[in-house]
Design a protein around this motif. Structure first.
Motif, short mmCIF file in Angstrom:
data_model
loop_
_atom_site.label_atom_id
_atom_site.label_comp_id
_atom_site.label_asym_id
_atom_site.label_seq_id
_atom_site.Cartn_x
_atom_site.Cartn_y
_atom_site.Cartn_z
N PHE A 2 -20.11 -8.92 -1.58
CA PHE A 2 -19.31 -8.19 -1.07
C PHE A 2 -18.05 -7.69 -1.95
N THR A 3 -17.49 -6.62 -1.66
CA THR A 3 -16.13 -6.42 -2.44
C THR A 3 -15.16 -6.66 -1.30
N ASN A 260 -1.07 -21.96 3.53
CA ASN A 260 -0.96 -20.89 2.66
C ASN A 260 -2.38 -20.25 2.40
N TYR A 261 -2.68 -19.21 3.29
CA TYR A 261 -4.04 -18.67 3.02
C TYR A 261 -4.24 -17.80 1.85
N ARG A 262 -3.29 -17.43 1.10
CA ARG A 262 -3.46 -16.95 -0.31
C ARG A 262 -4.46 -17.81 -1.30
N ALA A 263 -3.69 -18.96 -1.27
CA ALA A 263 -4.11 -20.22 -1.91
C ALA A 263 -5.67 -20.63 -1.44
N ILE A 297 -6.15 -10.54 4.84
CA ILE A 297 -7.16 -10.98 3.90
C ILE A 297 -7.82 -10.27 2.91
N ARG A 298 -7.92 -8.76 3.17
CA ARG A 298 -8.66 -7.98 2.43
C ARG A 298 -7.76 -7.83 0.93
N GLN A 299 -6.35 -8.00 1.04
CA GLN A 299 -5.38 -7.90 -0.06
C GLN A 299 -5.67 -9.06 -1.02
N VAL A 300 -5.83 -10.23 -0.34
CA VAL A 300 -6.02 -11.32 -1.14
C VAL A 300 -7.32 -11.43 -1.63
N LEU A 301 -8.43 -10.81 -0.81
CA LEU A 301 -9.70 -10.90 -1.71
C LEU A 301 -9.69 -9.81 -2.87
N SER A 302 -8.86 -8.63 -2.57
CA SER A 302 -8.85 -7.75 -3.79
C SER A 302 -8.35 -8.45 -4.96
N SER A 303 -7.52 -9.39 -4.90
CA SER A 303 -6.98 -10.19 -6.31
C SER A 303 -7.74 -11.24 -6.50
N ALA A 304 -8.54 -11.95 -5.44
CA ALA A 304 -9.24 -13.20 -6.03
C ALA A 304 -10.55 -12.61 -6.57
N LEU A 305 -11.04 -11.31 -6.25
CA LEU A 305 -12.30 -11.00 -6.65
C LEU A 305 -12.38 -10.39 -7.98
#
Length: 306
Positions: A2-3, A260-263, A297-305
């Motif tokens: 997934f993206t 801290n869900y970003r982490a 969640i999508r913003q965090v994923l965009s950084s994490a991926l």
């Protein structure tokens, strides 16, 4: 793979409850009632839902009504990302065998809807005290019977076998005072089940809201994330005063609570998590908060991926 934009993030339909506006069971409501509720979710930008049995128990629908539901989903432009059983324990003394049958029914329905996971757990019906409380978690609820644990293990393994044969998975929702009520208990239970199609739903929001001592959320997530295959995701404010023994908690959007869900989301991705996120929230505009959480969640994923 997934993206950030294609990752399935579902809206739990639980905020609508199990009754229509006239008080009749939503399972008996006309398809137009389902459509009006689903449309609210689609208008908030969701593409996936979780039709929790606390809203619409699709396992109880006839083939004709199931077709109606499928048509409504198509008309509203929605897909099912996950299916959750709520307070439907397979070892409920009164209803365990029926709940087991319904779980098998959902496992058979899931592939037809393209659903990769059926979520279940051992929480049971709210007690009268919980129903009267401002927040149900402030009153004592069901506590699992240790003597029924072997039966619980056997029945979840049975569901795992069925799920694997259908190409999907089963996820066990962490919830206080159940066989999967702490990280240690959850991991132990999962190891006793010993089936690759059974994983954990690390819904630690269920624990951080409790007015009792709990481990640090960082330690709990570090323990259970390697076993996660689905995720009810929500957050709470939490305050505790060691001097007086007082506790306070309240639901808030993901980025404002104690976790801290970003982490945590980044940690999960690094561990290889590829499961569905299902947004939950209690109180206030639950749907609006769920939509905010989806975007977060999508913003965090965009950084994490990256």
């Amino acid at each position: 793979m997934f993206t950030a934009e294609t990752w399935p993030i579902a809206c739990n339909m639980l905020p609508f409850g199990s009754r229509a506006a006239d008080g009749s069971p939503i399972v008996e409501a006309p398809a137009s009632t389902w459509a009006r509720q689903l449309r609210q979710v689609r208008e908030l930008g969701f593409e996936h839902i979780d039709p929790s049995d606390a809203w619409l128990p699709i396992a109880a629908l006839s083939d004709a009504r199931l077709k109606e539901f499928e048509t409504v989903l198509d008309d509203e432009g929605l897909a099912i990302g996950s299916i959750s059983m709520t307070r439907s324990s397979v070892v409920d003394v009164a209803n365990g065998e029926e709940n087991l049958r319904l779980a098998h029914r959902l496992i058979d329905l899931a592939p037809h809807f393209g659903v990769p996971v059926v979520n279940t757990g051992f929480m049971q019906a709210l007690t009268p005290a919980q129903q009267q409380a401002l927040w149900f978690w402030l009153a004592e609820g069901h506590v699992d019977d240790p003597q029924l644990r072997p039966l619980a293990v056997a029945r979840i393994r049975e569901l795992g076998e069925h799920a694997a044969a259908n190409g999907i998975e089963v996820s066990l929702e962490m919830y206080e005072d159940t066989y999967v009520g702490t990280p240690e208990e959850a991991i132990s239970f999962l190891k006793d089940v010993d089936h690759p199609a059974v994983g954990l739903n690390p819904d630690l929001g269920n624990l951080v809201r409790l007015h009792r001592p709990i481990p640090k959320w960082e330690d709990m997530y570090a323990a259970v994330l390697p076993y996660a295959n689905f995720w009810h995701i929500k957050n709470y404010l939490r305050d505790e005063d060691p001097a007086t023994g007082s506790y306070a908690s309240a639901p808030v959007p993901l980025k404002y609570g104690i976790i801290n869900y970003r982490a945590v989301i980044r940690q999960a991705v690094e561990l290889g998590y590829t499961g569905v996120f299902c947004c939950e929230h209690y109180g206030s505009d639950s749907l609006g908060v769920a939509a905010e959480n989806r975007d977060y969640i999508r913003q965090v994923l965009s950084s994490a991926l990256r």
